[in-house]
Structure formats: C-alpha cells, structure tokens
Scaffold this motif. Structure first.
Motif, PDB file in Angstrom:
ATOM      1  N   LEU A 134       0.861  -1.185   0.000  1.00 22.99           N
ATOM      2  CA  LEU A 134       0.000   0.000   0.000  1.00 22.99           C
ATOM      3  C   LEU A 134       0.896   1.233   0.000  1.00 22.99           C
ATOM      4  N   LYS A 135       0.766   2.036  -1.050  1.00 21.32           N
ATOM      5  CA  LYS A 135       1.612   3.226  -1.186  1.00 21.32           C
ATOM      6  C   LYS A 135       0.750   4.489  -1.211  1.00 21.32           C
ATOM      7  N   ILE A 136       1.105   5.466  -0.367  1.00 19.39           N
ATOM      8  CA  ILE A 136       0.502   6.794  -0.458  1.00 19.39           C
ATOM      9  C   ILE A 136       1.387   7.602  -1.402  1.00 19.39           C
ATOM     10  N   VAL A 137       0.784   8.174  -2.437  1.00 17.70           N
ATOM     11  CA  VAL A 137       1.558   8.834  -3.487  1.00 17.70           C
ATOM     12  C   VAL A 137       1.136  10.282  -3.663  1.00 17.70           C
ATOM     13  N   ASP A 138       1.817  10.957  -4.558  1.00 21.59           N
ATOM     14  CA  ASP A 138       1.490  12.340  -4.881  1.00 21.59           C
ATOM     15  C   ASP A 138       0.233  12.360  -5.744  1.00 21.59           C
ATOM     16  N   ASP A 139      -0.679  13.304  -5.478  1.00 18.85           N
ATOM     17  CA  ASP A 139      -1.950  13.308  -6.207  1.00 18.85           C
ATOM     18  C   ASP A 139      -1.827  13.718  -7.666  1.00 18.85           C
ATOM     19  N   THR A 140      -0.623  14.110  -8.109  1.00 13.06           N
ATOM     20  CA  THR A 140      -0.470  14.432  -9.537  1.00 13.06           C
ATOM     21  C   THR A 140      -0.589  13.183 -10.402  1.00 13.06           C
ATOM     22  N   ILE A 141      -0.493  12.006  -9.756  1.00 14.00           N
ATOM     23  CA  ILE A 141      -0.626  10.750 -10.503  1.00 14.00           C
ATOM     24  C   ILE A 141      -2.019  10.605 -11.085  1.00 14.00           C
ATOM     25  N   PHE A 142      -3.007  11.187 -10.401  1.00 12.12           N
ATOM     26  CA  PHE A 142      -4.372  11.050 -10.876  1.00 12.12           C
ATOM     27  C   PHE A 142      -4.580  11.847 -12.155  1.00 12.12           C
ATOM     28  N   PRO A 143      -5.089  11.183 -13.176  1.00 17.83           N
ATOM     29  CA  PRO A 143      -5.242  11.851 -14.475  1.00 17.83           C
ATOM     30  C   PRO A 143      -6.508  12.694 -14.558  1.00 17.83           C
ATOM     31  N   SER A 144      -6.479  13.639 -15.443  1.00 24.66           N
ATOM     32  CA  SER A 144      -7.669  14.401 -15.780  1.00 24.66           C
ATOM     33  C   SER A 144      -8.022  14.024 -17.213  1.00 24.66           C
ATOM     34  N   LYS A 145      -9.054  13.176 -17.325  1.00 27.90           N
ATOM     35  CA  LYS A 145      -9.426  12.620 -18.625  1.00 27.90           C
ATOM     36  C   LYS A 145      -8.216  11.960 -19.286  1.00 27.90           C
ATOM     37  N   ARG A 146      -7.575  11.118 -18.518  1.00 27.44           N
ATOM     38  CA  ARG A 146      -6.408  10.385 -19.014  1.00 27.44           C
ATOM     39  C   ARG A 146      -6.554   8.913 -18.644  1.00 27.44           C
ATOM     40  N   GLN A 147      -5.773   8.077 -19.287  1.00 23.90           N
ATOM     41  CA  GLN A 147      -5.734   6.658 -18.962  1.00 23.90           C
ATOM     42  C   GLN A 147      -4.474   6.383 -18.153  1.00 23.90           C
ATOM     43  N   THR A 148      -4.631   5.761 -17.001  1.00 20.84           N
ATOM     44  CA  THR A 148      -3.504   5.457 -16.134  1.00 20.84           C
ATOM     45  C   THR A 148      -3.302   3.955 -16.083  1.00 20.84           C
ATOM     46  N   ILE A 149      -2.071   3.499 -16.324  1.00 23.03           N
ATOM     47  CA  ILE A 149      -1.760   2.074 -16.356  1.00 23.03           C
ATOM     48  C   ILE A 149      -0.676   1.768 -15.339  1.00 23.03           C
ATOM     49  N   LEU A 150      -0.938   0.781 -14.497  1.00 24.44           N
ATOM     50  CA  LEU A 150       0.030   0.333 -13.499  1.00 24.44           C
ATOM     51  C   LEU A 150       0.738  -0.907 -14.023  1.00 24.44           C
ATOM     52  N   GLY A 151       2.067  -0.915 -13.942  1.00 24.56           N
ATOM     53  CA  GLY A 151       2.801  -2.069 -14.464  1.00 24.56           C
ATOM     54  C   GLY A 151       4.227  -2.137 -13.949  1.00 24.56           C
ATOM     55  N   THR A 152       4.953  -3.133 -14.432  1.00 22.16           N
ATOM     56  CA  THR A 152       6.362  -3.326 -14.094  1.00 22.16           C
ATOM     57  C   THR A 152       7.201  -3.097 -15.339  1.00 22.16           C
ATOM     58  N   LEU A 153       8.157  -2.197 -15.235  1.00 25.05           N
ATOM     59  CA  LEU A 153       8.958  -1.800 -16.390  1.00 25.05           C
ATOM     60  C   LEU A 153       9.752  -2.975 -16.953  1.00 25.05           C
ATOM     61  N   GLU A 154       9.666  -3.141 -18.277  1.00 31.32           N
ATOM     62  CA  GLU A 154      10.453  -4.155 -18.969  1.00 31.32           C
ATOM     63  C   GLU A 154      11.628  -3.501 -19.693  1.00 31.32           C
ATOM     64  N   THR A 155      11.314  -2.628 -20.634  1.00 28.93           N
ATOM     65  CA  THR A 155      12.365  -1.949 -21.396  1.00 28.93           C
ATOM     66  C   THR A 155      12.001  -0.487 -21.594  1.00 28.93           C
ATOM     67  N   LEU A 156      13.023   0.332 -21.762  1.00 28.95           N
ATOM     68  CA  LEU A 156      12.823   1.757 -22.034  1.00 28.95           C
ATOM     69  C   LEU A 156      13.880   2.205 -23.025  1.00 28.95           C
ATOM     70  N   THR A 157      13.427   2.673 -24.189  1.00 23.47           N
ATOM     71  CA  THR A 157      14.331   3.174 -25.215  1.00 23.47           C
ATOM     72  C   THR A 157      13.970   4.630 -25.500  1.00 23.47           C
ATOM     73  N   THR A 158      14.645   5.211 -26.453  1.00 27.38           N
ATOM     74  CA  THR A 158      14.349   6.603 -26.801  1.00 27.38           C
ATOM     75  C   THR A 158      13.012   6.730 -27.509  1.00 27.38           C
ATOM     76  N   ARG A 159      12.469   5.608 -27.962  1.00 33.91           N
ATOM     77  CA  ARG A 159      11.238   5.665 -28.738  1.00 33.91           C
ATOM     78  C   ARG A 159      10.037   4.979 -28.083  1.00 33.91           C
ATOM     79  N   ALA A 160      10.279   4.069 -27.154  1.00 37.37           N
ATOM     80  CA  ALA A 160       9.151   3.325 -26.590  1.00 37.37           C
ATOM     81  C   ALA A 160       9.462   2.827 -25.187  1.00 37.37           C
ATOM     82  N   ILE A 161       8.378   2.553 -24.463  1.00 37.41           N
ATOM     83  CA  ILE A 161       8.477   1.954 -23.146  1.00 37.41           C
ATOM     84  C   ILE A 161       7.552   0.741 -23.117  1.00 37.41           C
TER      85      ILE A 161
END
Length: 237
Positions: A134-161
């Motif tokens: 259970l994590k208490i986080v900063d409220d900026t995480i909450f989107p305004s008409k946005r889609q929020t996805i929770l996951g575990t990072l696999e790869t991160l490049t200059t073009r994609a995550i």
C-alpha cells in the motif's frame, strides 16, 4: 532302514509335487479380458492421482490486482478505496503488507483518509482483495481525462516503453510511445532523468484518454524513485 528312509523321501517329494499342481489348478488362468481390465484399473488410478495434483496446482494459482484511488475509510485492517474511475473497492491489508508514504515506510496507524493510494495484492478465490503493498503517493498521478496504467517496467528506449501489467491481466505486456514531450517523474511527482528508470521497477504510465500501444506517454512515474534515491530530481514546472 535305508529302504524306509528312501521310501519316506519319495513320499515327501510326491506330496510336494501334488501340492504345486493343486495350487496351479486353483489359480485362474489369465485371459486377454482380465489383463485388459487390470491395465484399465492401473491407468484409472494414475489418472485419479494426476487429477488431484492438477487440481492442487490450479488452486494455488493466484490473481493479482492493482487499485489506484483515494483512501476513503479505515476499519480495523480493512480499507475502502475509491478508484479514480469512480468504483469503490474494499480490501483487507495483510499484517505483513509493505506500507509507504512517498517512498518511506510508515506504520499502518499512520495512514490518513483522503490520501491518494496505490494498492496491490492478491485476489483470493472468494473474490476478496488482500493487500500486500500500500503506497501513499502524490496526487499528480491522478489523471484528468487520461488513462492510467500500473505495471512493471520491462524496457525503455528513446522511442518506446514496455511494461508488464499489474492486475487481472498480469503477465500481459503493454507499451507506449516515448517522445520528447514525455515526462519522467519519481513517486513525489518530481521530474527525474529517464536513465534512472530500470527494468523491474513498478511504474505508472499516463496516456491520453482511450490511449493504446500507439499512443504517446504523457507522464511516466516510478514508484521506486524518491529524492533520497536520486540527486537529479527537480521540481516539475
């Protein structure tokens, strides 16, 4: 005297041979049908044993969940979370659960109502949510008409995550496009260098409403990074 011994020996041998023939006569002859039935019985026993093992394996399988929302109620070890989509979920917080506020460990008694939280754990066979993180986080995480996805990072490049989803679709990979406008932040909502993002970190990706794998990530939060874990954190403008 010798004749008597010889005669007695012969009588014993004759009796032994007769007993053997009698035993063989009493034993039923194995027929093709009886052999087939015996094999069937053995196969059935093996199948029943294997079925028990399979059923045990299925029972042990667990479904994970991820809830992002506001902590509305706390009653004993039970919490009520209202997700940012508007749904209400009641969950049991395990005694061994990891509880953190902005990256720092706190006691369960320090939880505050109306805090933005991320809860992850196991959905048991009865459909009950059991929280192990259970994590208490900063409220900026909450989107305004946005889609929020929770996951575990696999790869991160200059073009994609790419990342593995946390929740009922666990083990399912998803991805988003990275552009020069994609912002990378720590758990406090502070901007950090994306080079600090490593595989295995739990993240939140914020996409445009109705976003897909072809959408550009607007913001990517690391739920691991805090100002204490990096000196490159700067306030987001």
């Amino acid at each position: 005297m010798k004749k008597i011994i010889i005669i007695a020996t012969l009588l014993l041998l004759i009796g032994f041979v007769c007993t053997c023939f009698k035993a063989q006569a009493q034993e039923p002859e194995a027929t093709p049908d009886s052999v087939t039935q015996t094999l069937k019985d053995r196969v059935q026993r093996v199948m029943q044993s294997g079925q028990g093992q399979v059923e045990g394996t299925v029972t042990e399988q667990k479904t994970t969940f991820g809830l992002i929302g506001t902590l509305e109620k706390i009653v004993g070890s039970t919490v009520q979370i209202k997700t940012y989509q508007g749904a209400t979920r009641i969950a049991e917080v395990e005694k061994t659960a990891s509880i953190k506020r902005l990256g720092k460990v706190i006691a369960y008694e320090e939880l505050e109502l109306n805090s933005p939280v991320i809860a992850t754990g196991i959905l048991d066979p009865n459909g009950e949510y059991r929280v192990n993180s259970l994590k208490i986080v900063d409220d900026t995480i909450f989107p305004s008409k946005r889609q929020t996805i929770l996951g575990t990072l696999e790869t991160l490049t200059t073009r994609a995550i790419t990342f593995t989803l946390v929740g009922p679709q666990e083990a399912t990979s998803s991805s988003a496009v990275v552009t020069s406008k994609t912002t990378f932040l720590d758990i406090l909502g502070q901007k950090v260098d994306k080079k600090l993002f490593k595989a295995g970190q739990q993240i939140i990706a914020v996409l445009p409403e109705g976003g897909s794998a072809t959408s550009s990530a607007l913001r990517v939060y690391s739920l691991t990074l805090t100002p204490t874990s990096t000196k490159s954190a700067t306030l987001t403008p």
